[in-house]
Write a protein that holds these residues in place. Sequence first.
Motif, PDB file in Angstrom:
ATOM      1  N   ARG A 213      46.646  39.964  33.561  1.00  0.00           N
ATOM      2  CA  ARG A 213      46.979  38.837  34.448  1.00  0.00           C
ATOM      3  C   ARG A 213      48.389  39.052  35.007  1.00  0.00           C
ATOM      4  O   ARG A 213      49.384  38.765  34.337  1.00  0.00           O
ATOM      5  CB  ARG A 213      46.875  37.533  33.671  1.00  0.00           C
ATOM      6  N   PRO A 214      48.503  39.593  36.227  1.00  0.00           N
ATOM      7  CA  PRO A 214      49.830  39.903  36.776  1.00  0.00           C
ATOM      8  C   PRO A 214      50.620  38.649  37.120  1.00  0.00           C
ATOM      9  O   PRO A 214      50.050  37.656  37.572  1.00  0.00           O
ATOM     10  CB  PRO A 214      49.500  40.719  38.026  1.00  0.00           C
ATOM     11  N   ARG A 215      51.894  38.702  36.883  1.00  0.00           N
ATOM     12  CA  ARG A 215      52.756  37.560  37.218  1.00  0.00           C
ATOM     13  C   ARG A 215      52.850  37.372  38.730  1.00  0.00           C
ATOM     14  O   ARG A 215      52.796  36.258  39.240  1.00  0.00           O
ATOM     15  CB  ARG A 215      54.152  37.774  36.622  1.00  0.00           C
ATOM     16  N   ASN A 216      52.992  38.490  39.423  1.00  0.00           N
ATOM     17  CA  ASN A 216      53.079  38.436  40.886  1.00  0.00           C
ATOM     18  C   ASN A 216      51.715  38.745  41.478  1.00  0.00           C
ATOM     19  O   ASN A 216      51.034  39.683  41.051  1.00  0.00           O
ATOM     20  CB  ASN A 216      54.114  39.445  41.395  1.00  0.00           C
ATOM     21  N   GLN A 226      50.088  50.403  34.565  1.00  0.00           N
ATOM     22  CA  GLN A 226      50.927  49.714  35.549  1.00  0.00           C
ATOM     23  C   GLN A 226      51.406  48.339  35.085  1.00  0.00           C
ATOM     24  O   GLN A 226      52.117  47.658  35.818  1.00  0.00           O
ATOM     25  CB  GLN A 226      50.129  49.546  36.861  1.00  0.00           C
ATOM     26  N   VAL A 227      51.026  47.942  33.879  1.00  0.00           N
ATOM     27  CA  VAL A 227      51.387  46.610  33.394  1.00  0.00           C
ATOM     28  C   VAL A 227      52.904  46.479  33.281  1.00  0.00           C
ATOM     29  O   VAL A 227      53.582  47.326  32.697  1.00  0.00           O
ATOM     30  CB  VAL A 227      50.735  46.327  32.024  1.00  0.00           C
ATOM     31  N   GLY A 228      53.430  45.384  33.869  1.00  0.00           N
ATOM     32  CA  GLY A 228      54.865  45.114  33.805  1.00  0.00           C
ATOM     33  C   GLY A 228      55.213  44.237  32.615  1.00  0.00           C
ATOM     34  O   GLY A 228      54.334  43.687  31.939  1.00  0.00           O
ATOM     35  N   LYS A 229      56.500  44.082  32.379  1.00  0.00           N
ATOM     36  CA  LYS A 229      56.963  43.301  31.235  1.00  0.00           C
ATOM     37  C   LYS A 229      56.550  41.843  31.325  1.00  0.00           C
ATOM     38  O   LYS A 229      56.328  41.182  30.308  1.00  0.00           O
ATOM     39  CB  LYS A 229      58.487  43.402  31.127  1.00  0.00           C
ATOM     40  N   GLU A 230      56.449  41.317  32.540  1.00  0.00           N
ATOM     41  CA  GLU A 230      56.127  39.912  32.717  1.00  0.00           C
ATOM     42  C   GLU A 230      54.635  39.666  32.919  1.00  0.00           C
ATOM     43  O   GLU A 230      54.210  38.514  33.021  1.00  0.00           O
ATOM     44  CB  GLU A 230      56.911  39.346  33.902  1.00  0.00           C
ATOM     45  N   ASP A 231      53.858  40.725  32.985  1.00  0.00           N
ATOM     46  CA  ASP A 231      52.407  40.575  33.111  1.00  0.00           C
ATOM     47  C   ASP A 231      51.808  40.204  31.760  1.00  0.00           C
ATOM     48  O   ASP A 231      52.311  40.599  30.707  1.00  0.00           O
ATOM     49  CB  ASP A 231      51.769  41.871  33.622  1.00  0.00           C
ATOM     50  N   ASN A 255      43.171  37.305  41.010  1.00  0.00           N
ATOM     51  CA  ASN A 255      43.859  38.594  40.862  1.00  0.00           C
ATOM     52  C   ASN A 255      43.891  39.132  39.445  1.00  0.00           C
ATOM     53  O   ASN A 255      44.584  40.107  39.165  1.00  0.00           O
ATOM     54  CB  ASN A 255      45.274  38.524  41.441  1.00  0.00           C
ATOM     55  N   ASP A 256      43.148  38.507  38.521  1.00  0.00           N
ATOM     56  CA  ASP A 256      42.983  39.102  37.193  1.00  0.00           C
ATOM     57  C   ASP A 256      42.279  40.454  37.327  1.00  0.00           C
ATOM     58  O   ASP A 256      41.408  40.631  38.192  1.00  0.00           O
ATOM     59  CB  ASP A 256      42.124  38.206  36.294  1.00  0.00           C
ATOM     60  N   THR A 257      42.642  41.388  36.455  1.00  0.00           N
ATOM     61  CA  THR A 257      41.906  42.644  36.340  1.00  0.00           C
ATOM     62  C   THR A 257      41.188  42.644  35.000  1.00  0.00           C
ATOM     63  O   THR A 257      41.811  42.474  33.954  1.00  0.00           O
ATOM     64  CB  THR A 257      42.842  43.858  36.415  1.00  0.00           C
ATOM     65  N   VAL A 258      39.867  42.801  35.038  1.00  0.00           N
ATOM     66  CA  VAL A 258      39.046  42.829  33.827  1.00  0.00           C
ATOM     67  C   VAL A 258      38.664  44.280  33.569  1.00  0.00           C
ATOM     68  O   VAL A 258      38.019  44.920  34.411  1.00  0.00           O
ATOM     69  CB  VAL A 258      37.784  41.961  33.998  1.00  0.00           C
ATOM     70  N   TYR A 259      39.049  44.792  32.393  1.00  0.00           N
ATOM     71  CA  TYR A 259      38.849  46.214  32.094  1.00  0.00           C
ATOM     72  C   TYR A 259      38.037  46.380  30.812  1.00  0.00           C
ATOM     73  O   TYR A 259      38.378  45.803  29.773  1.00  0.00           O
ATOM     74  CB  TYR A 259      40.204  46.897  31.953  1.00  0.00           C
ATOM     75  N   LEU A 260      36.953  47.153  30.896  1.00  0.00           N
ATOM     76  CA  LEU A 260      36.133  47.468  29.723  1.00  0.00           C
ATOM     77  C   LEU A 260      36.287  48.948  29.384  1.00  0.00           C
ATOM     78  O   LEU A 260      35.725  49.806  30.074  1.00  0.00           O
ATOM     79  CB  LEU A 260      34.645  47.179  29.989  1.00  0.00           C
ATOM     80  N   PRO A 261      37.060  49.274  28.351  1.00  0.00           N
ATOM     81  CA  PRO A 261      37.216  50.681  27.970  1.00  0.00           C
ATOM     82  C   PRO A 261      35.930  51.251  27.381  1.00  0.00           C
ATOM     83  O   PRO A 261      35.049  50.516  26.916  1.00  0.00           O
ATOM     84  CB  PRO A 261      38.325  50.638  26.907  1.00  0.00           C
ATOM     85  N   ARG A 262      35.845  52.558  27.382  1.00  0.00           N
ATOM     86  CA  ARG A 262      34.724  53.247  26.734  1.00  0.00           C
ATOM     87  C   ARG A 262      34.844  53.073  25.220  1.00  0.00           C
ATOM     88  O   ARG A 262      35.944  53.033  24.671  1.00  0.00           O
ATOM     89  CB  ARG A 262      34.744  54.730  27.096  1.00  0.00           C
ATOM     90  N   ALA A 263      33.732  52.961  24.537  1.00  0.00           N
ATOM     91  CA  ALA A 263      33.729  52.735  23.087  1.00  0.00           C
ATOM     92  C   ALA A 263      34.279  53.938  22.334  1.00  0.00           C
ATOM     93  O   ALA A 263      34.039  55.086  22.716  1.00  0.00           O
ATOM     94  CB  ALA A 263      32.316  52.425  22.601  1.00  0.00           C
ATOM     95  N   ALA A 264      35.010  53.652  21.269  1.00  0.00           N
ATOM     96  CA  ALA A 264      35.418  54.686  20.327  1.00  0.00           C
ATOM     97  C   ALA A 264      34.398  54.703  19.180  1.00  0.00           C
ATOM     98  O   ALA A 264      33.769  53.680  18.885  1.00  0.00           O
ATOM     99  CB  ALA A 264      36.814  54.395  19.794  1.00  0.00           C
ATOM    100  N   TYR A 265      34.232  55.856  18.550  1.00  0.00           N
ATOM    101  CA  TYR A 265      33.211  55.998  17.506  1.00  0.00           C
ATOM    102  C   TYR A 265      33.807  56.558  16.227  1.00  0.00           C
ATOM    103  O   TYR A 265      34.869  57.181  16.225  1.00  0.00           O
ATOM    104  CB  TYR A 265      32.094  56.932  17.979  1.00  0.00           C
ATOM    105  N   PHE A 266      33.068  56.330  15.132  1.00  0.00           N
ATOM    106  CA  PHE A 266      33.345  57.027  13.880  1.00  0.00           C
ATOM    107  C   PHE A 266      32.000  57.367  13.240  1.00  0.00           C
ATOM    108  O   PHE A 266      30.946  56.855  13.657  1.00  0.00           O
ATOM    109  CB  PHE A 266      34.207  56.171  12.933  1.00  0.00           C
ATOM    110  N   TYR A 267      32.033  58.218  12.250  1.00  0.00           N
ATOM    111  CA  TYR A 267      30.811  58.682  11.598  1.00  0.00           C
ATOM    112  C   TYR A 267      30.927  58.456  10.090  1.00  0.00           C
ATOM    113  O   TYR A 267      32.016  58.596   9.525  1.00  0.00           O
ATOM    114  CB  TYR A 267      30.584  60.175  11.862  1.00  0.00           C
ATOM    115  N   VAL A 268      29.812  58.109   9.466  1.00  0.00           N
ATOM    116  CA  VAL A 268      29.772  57.957   8.011  1.00  0.00           C
ATOM    117  C   VAL A 268      28.605  58.770   7.477  1.00  0.00           C
ATOM    118  O   VAL A 268      27.463  58.586   7.918  1.00  0.00           O
ATOM    119  CB  VAL A 268      29.612  56.479   7.588  1.00  0.00           C
ATOM    120  N   TYR A 269      28.906  59.669   6.527  1.00  0.00           N
ATOM    121  CA  TYR A 269      27.872  60.514   5.930  1.00  0.00           C
ATOM    122  C   TYR A 269      28.007  60.509   4.415  1.00  0.00           C
ATOM    123  O   TYR A 269      28.987  59.995   3.870  1.00  0.00           O
ATOM    124  CB  TYR A 269      27.983  61.952   6.461  1.00  0.00           C
TER     125      TYR A 269
END
Length: 339
Positions: A213-216, A226-231, A255-269
Amino acid sequence: MKNYQFNPGKNLFRKGAKASFLVVMPLIFLLLTFLFSCNYPTTPQIETSPYPGKKEPGSPPASEENIGEFFQKKATNLTFPSEHKEKEYEVGPEDVLEITVWDHEDLKREVVVSREGVFSYPLIGTVSANGLTIEKLEQEITKRLAGKYIIDPQVTVIVKEYKSKKVFVLGEVGGSGKGPGTYPLTGKTSLIEILTLAGGPTKDAGSEVIIIRPRNRSSNPVTLEQVGKEDQVIRVNLRKLLEGDTSQNLYLEPNDTVYLPRAAYFYVYGQVKNPGKYNLEKDTTVLKAITTAGGATEKAAVNRTKVVREREGKKEERRIELTAPVEPEDIIIVPESFF
């Protein structure tokens, strides 16, 4: 008649051996009893499923539970369109409006709100619309037409194109069409509504949604770099939201930016009930990872759990504490007990 020869050394040795045996055997028994009855002091208890080897009711296995499919099943239950949503929309620059007056076809107009937030309308001239809801704008036009030009005018305003307020959606979206892009805010619009418009998360999306959520005011999306200190940066656990935590279903702002990162994974054996690949959730510990994999088997030596982790391009295997955090691409190995 037999001769018995008395040998004091030999008899003494036999008596000593017998006494030692009688003393040592109880000690060995007590030691074995203690070892088999005590628990390893530093091993936290593993949460086990009440349905070993089976799917728990309402909880599909991880291989079927990617956030994209989960979203398509649950999102409709969290979307509550308001009957008055359009009337509550606040008009802004560049919005396209259709204005009609009942029984006065000659007054039907399609107008574009200027950058200054105004438009011109027959008979009454310039109308300042910026910041007015649709309902308030209808009342304003009705007031200015009434009496002087028309008796009891019935005015209706419809938004033909929403252009003044928008949000940006980036990342792993478009599971059922559409995808990343710019989407209009048509009044009070929730996170779930915007993600639905964008087609929902893909099968590779993670469970965390990041809202920047950008301040400006910005006419372009803002990335994490690109996130600023006041964002403001807001993190939402989408899986918890879909499970019913509606406190995370935030209303978005222009002007909100909605971001969905790619999933991180782990393995259990090793000695777990459901070995395999799992989505890495925030704050996942080794203990939670083992639990996610169905819990440990009866043969597991949980206190000797190891992790294979890549460091500077090289994979290293080492022992790891059950309270330690899991990192992306970790391979957790639960060995078999010796006993």
